[in-house]
Design an enzyme around this catalytic site. Structure first.
Site, PDB file in Angstrom:
ATOM      1  N   SER A   1     -10.943  -3.037   5.846  1.00 47.10           N
ATOM      2  CA  SER A   1      -9.615  -2.424   5.605  1.00 47.10           C
ATOM      3  C   SER A   1      -9.084  -1.787   7.062  1.00 47.10           C
ATOM      4  CB  SER A   1      -9.827  -1.156   4.398  1.00 47.10           C
ATOM      5  OG  SER A   1      -8.405  -0.707   4.541  1.00 47.10           O
ATOM      6  N   SER A   2      -7.956  -1.661   6.883  1.00 42.33           N
ATOM      7  CA  SER A   2      -7.294  -0.951   7.776  1.00 42.33           C
ATOM      8  C   SER A   2      -6.833   0.377   7.705  1.00 42.33           C
ATOM      9  CB  SER A   2      -6.001  -1.614   8.489  1.00 42.33           C
ATOM     10  OG  SER A   2      -6.467  -3.020   8.949  1.00 42.33           O
TER      11      SER A   2
ATOM     12  N   THR B   1       0.710  -1.221   0.014  1.00 39.98           N
ATOM     13  CA  THR B   1      -0.216  -0.060   0.056  1.00 39.98           C
ATOM     14  C   THR B   1       1.098   1.161   0.067  1.00 39.98           C
ATOM     15  OG1 THR B   1      -1.752  -1.158   1.254  1.00 39.98           O
ATOM     16  CG2 THR B   1      -1.915   1.095   1.205  1.00 39.98           C
TER      17      THR B   1
ATOM     18  N   GLU C   1      -3.426  -4.431  -2.179  1.00 38.48           N
ATOM     19  CA  GLU C   1      -3.208  -5.347  -1.007  1.00 38.48           C
ATOM     20  C   GLU C   1      -1.893  -5.666  -0.710  1.00 38.48           C
ATOM     21  OE1 GLU C   1      -3.636  -6.539   2.004  1.00 38.48           O
ATOM     22  OE2 GLU C   1      -3.569  -8.514   1.217  1.00 38.48           O
TER      23      GLU C   1
ATOM     24  N   GLY D   1       0.647  -0.692   5.602  1.00 42.99           N
ATOM     25  CA  GLY D   1       0.988  -1.502   6.560  1.00 42.99           C
ATOM     26  C   GLY D   1       0.030  -2.330   7.018  1.00 42.99           C
TER      27      GLY D   1
ATOM     28  N   ASP E   1      -8.671 -10.079   2.038  1.00 42.06           N
ATOM     29  CA  ASP E   1      -8.642  -9.431   3.239  1.00 42.06           C
ATOM     30  C   ASP E   1     -10.041  -9.686   4.114  1.00 42.06           C
ATOM     31  OD1 ASP E   1      -6.610  -7.791   3.414  1.00 42.06           O
ATOM     32  OD2 ASP E   1      -7.601  -5.930   2.875  1.00 42.06           O
TER      33      ASP E   1
HETATM   34  N1  GLU Z   1      -5.319  -4.428   2.266  1.00 39.27           N
HETATM   35  C1  GLU Z   1      -5.036  -3.855   3.391  1.00 39.27           C
HETATM   36  C2  GLU Z   1      -6.047  -3.032   3.740  1.00 39.27           C
HETATM   37  O1  GLU Z   1      -6.899  -2.521   3.365  1.00 39.27           O
HETATM   38  C3  GLU Z   1      -3.715  -2.648   3.276  1.00 39.27           C
HETATM   39  C4  GLU Z   1      -2.574  -3.518   2.809  1.00 39.27           C
HETATM   40  C5  GLU Z   1      -1.463  -3.159   3.214  1.00 39.27           C
HETATM   41  O2  GLU Z   1      -1.132  -1.936   3.602  1.00 39.27           O
HETATM   42  O3  GLU Z   1      -0.700  -4.102   3.217  1.00 39.27           O
HETATM   43  O4  GLU Z   1      -6.122  -2.601   5.001  1.00 39.27           O
END
Ligand code: GLU
Length: 618
Positions: free
Chosen positions: A488-489, A422, A442, A509, A464
């Site tokens: 998501s984060s 990301t 992702e 991250g 995810d």
């Molecule tokens: N897919 C992750 C999310 O949506 C982000 C991926 C990443 O930052 O490694 O939280």
């Protein structure tokens, strides 16, 4: 005050000429400062006036800055920067992925967001990642490296939605800088080379991916020029025909076809399972504009992303918990302990309550309420550390409890499978508009599947979703379903002070995005670090686990022995998806009291980012 029509009436003169920056790249040879001819400066902090951009890539930051210099606004610059990141950070961002966009509008003083999250195909169901042959969930990497992991991309729709609503330039103009960089190339740095090497095995299995990213059967050499003419042509096609060529036209058909029939080499050694994404799924995609999450912290207003991201609610809940303590530089051990514990509790609630709000009743109001933060804060002891997994609370009636709810561990620990990929960018313009935008495909390298002849990778965002309920028998809001968006984060954040922009921040991250943003806010707002120092400081990440991930530099902090004595169990963060053990790669900006803007990126993580301002001096 600017007039309400200013954005549309403004003339954007000649736009971006990243071409001018990159024409001499073919003869690239490093100067004594290590920079190649035509390579924009990689300066992590820039302070000045007239607008600012920070991203992980000097090329992308330069593209965004050129848009600002030619009269574009923060939204125009954000889209242009993102389009260029699709070229220089193709393993983290691009039109094959999705993201979340937060925008502060200086005219209305309002914060809005765009949900550009990838979406599950109509053929998805809750058993989607269960292998019918075994009845067991697929191994995570088997799911990642497959067409099954590909969701409907939301990035291009995010860009067009942002430009249509708040921008002043056309999509065509916003794509031009990215086209120039893709055409003329950029200098391969050790990070790009390292990311390619990490992905070499799976990239070598997909013919168009190997052809593009392993040009002579190996990662592009550091110092060489990397060009992506296919992506330049794809951007040009979109510039000419508009976004419908993607969502309702030939590109969408090709994306669906590629996900359904991963274009492997002859006799692959890995099994890339076919996906189920259709052109109709892509045609049905929307990127809704929605309200941000909001909490008050230290007298400031903190805005971020609502579900399907857990970023806003989880950072918000942790801040609300911390509001009940004295987090101060006078006691650094307690400050770090409180940061870890607040994050631990907020993650317990996140895992239980947050998923796509169209499919679950997500208690956003409760999770972000000060009363709930106060209720949850009673779990924290200054002399000991909670045992994870912490029992989730009930945010539906915050403040109702008169006794502190028990903090007994529940279920099994969630280790999380999100990668460390990301990318995040921030922009601000001379009118005071601000964008904080996190975008992703992702994993670093997404699904590893490049659309043949189009120069971009497809996301693996569907992984995810939880493949099976994380606590068997307990509800899980993040199971796969048709048309559903995985949790998501991502936590792109904008902070206002007295209704005016104060700062913006975000990071990649995976789940550690949340802790990275939280830690930067705590470092700056509570511990008094400048924004650049708050970003550079060593990181730890507690996500309701028995262990707390920590960077090497964090493990060397003088506070660590005392934190261990409280029961903290730090482990060196595994360098998953990155060549180095690090957490996040943040960018941010701040409006300083003297009227200057300070843009900040990482000085070292991910090889260092690039911050620029329009006018370094008034
Ligand atoms: N897919 C992750 C999310 O949506 C982000 C991926 C990443 O930052 O490694 O939280």
């Amino acid at each position: 005050m600017p007039t309400p029509t200013r954005r549309r009436s403004r003339t954007v003169a000649a736009l971006v000429t990243a071409a001018a920056l990159t024409t001499s790249l073919s003869a690239a040879r490093a100067a004594p400062d290590g920079r190649h001819p035509g390579e924009p400066p990689r300066t992590p902090v820039a302070t000045g006036y007239g607008g600012a951009v920070a991203s992980v890539s000097p090329y992308a930051t330069q593209v965004g800055l050129d848009v600002l210099k030619h009269g574009g606004n923060a939204v125009d610059a954000a889209v242009a920067t993102a389009a260029a990141l699709g070229v220089t950070e193709p393993y983290s961002a691009g039109i094959g992925g999705g993201g979340f966009f937060v925008y502060y509008d200086a005219r209305s003083h309002k914060v809005s967001t765009i949900d550009g999250r990838e979406t599950g195909p109509a053929a998805m169901n809750t058993d989607f990642f269960i292998d019918p042959a075994t009845g067991q969930p697929l191994a995570f990497t088997d799911a990642v490296n497959s067409g099954l992991s590909v969701g409907v991309p939301g990035t291009l729709k995010t860009w067009t939605t942002a430009l249509d609503k708040w921008g002043s330039i056309s999509l065509k103009k916003a794509l031009q800088g990215g086209i120039d960089v893709a055409q003329n190339g950029f200098i391969v740095d050790p990070t790009f080379n390292g990311f390619t090497a990490l992905n070499q095995t799976r990239f070598s299995q997909i013919a168009p991916t190997a052809q593009l990213f392993l040009p002579h059967g190996a990662p592009p050499a550091v110092g060489s020029v990397f060009k992506n003419p296919d992506l330049a042509n794809t951007y040009k096609l979109i510039a000419k025909d508009g976004p419908d060529v993607f969502y309702k036209g030939v590109l969408g058909q090709e994306v669906a076809n590629t996900a359904q029939h991963p274009p492997t080499i002859a006799n692959p050694t890995m099994n890339f399972r076919p996906g189920v994404l259709t052109a109709a799924d892509i045609a049905a995609y929307t990127a809704p504009v929605q309200a941000p999450t909001h909490v008050r912290y230290q007298g400031l207003d903190v805005y971020s992303i609502a579900p399907p991201s857990s970023g806003g609610t989880t950072v918000g809940e942790a801040l609300n918990i911390l509001s009940n303590f004295d987090v101060s530089p006078a006691d650094q051990v307690q400050a770090l302990h409180l940061y870890d514990e607040a994050s631990r509790i907020a993650f317990a609630d996140r895992n239980r309550w947050v998923g796509d709000a169209a499919f679950n009743d997500v208690p956003v109001k409760g999770l972000t309420s000060a009363a709930y933060g106060k209720e949850r804060s009673c779990l924290i002891s200054p002399t000991s550390t909670l045992t994870s997994p912490v029992a989730p609370g009930d945010p539906s009636a915050p403040g109702g409890g008169t006794t502190c709810p028990g903090g007994a561990p529940v279920g099994t620990e969630v280790t999380g499978t999100e990668g460390l990929s990301t990318t995040h960018l921030v922009t601000a313009d001379k009118w005071g508009d601000v964008v904080s935008y996190t975008l992703t495909i992702e994993q670093t390298g997404g699904s590893a599947i490049t659309v043949p002849g189009r120069g971009f990778l497809l996301n693996n965002e569907m992984t995810d979703f939880d493949f099976t309920p994380i606590h068997p028998g307990a509800p899980d809001p993040n199971l796969p379903d048709a048309g559903k968006r995985p949790r998501s984060s991502m936590s792109p954040t904008i902070v206002l002070k007295d209704g005016r922009p104060y700062m913006a921040v975000g990071s990649p991250g995976g789940a550690s995005i949340i802790t990275t943003v939280l830690q930067i806010l705590v470092n700056h707002l509570d511990l008094g670090m400048s924004l650049p120092d708050a970003i550079a400081a060593p990181r730890a990440s507690q996500r309701d686990r028995s262990v707390t991930d920590a960077e090497p530099a964090f493990l060397n902090l003088p506070q660590v022995p005392a934190l261990k004595a409280l029961g903290e169990n730090f482990v060196l963060v595994a360098p998953s998806g990155t060549p180095t053990p690090e957490i996040g790669a943040a960018t941010g900006l701040q409006f300083l009291p003297n009227g200057e803007i300070q843009a900040a990126a990482e000085p070292a993580r991910r090889g260092g980012g690039a911050a620029m301002v329009v006018h370094p001096a008034r």
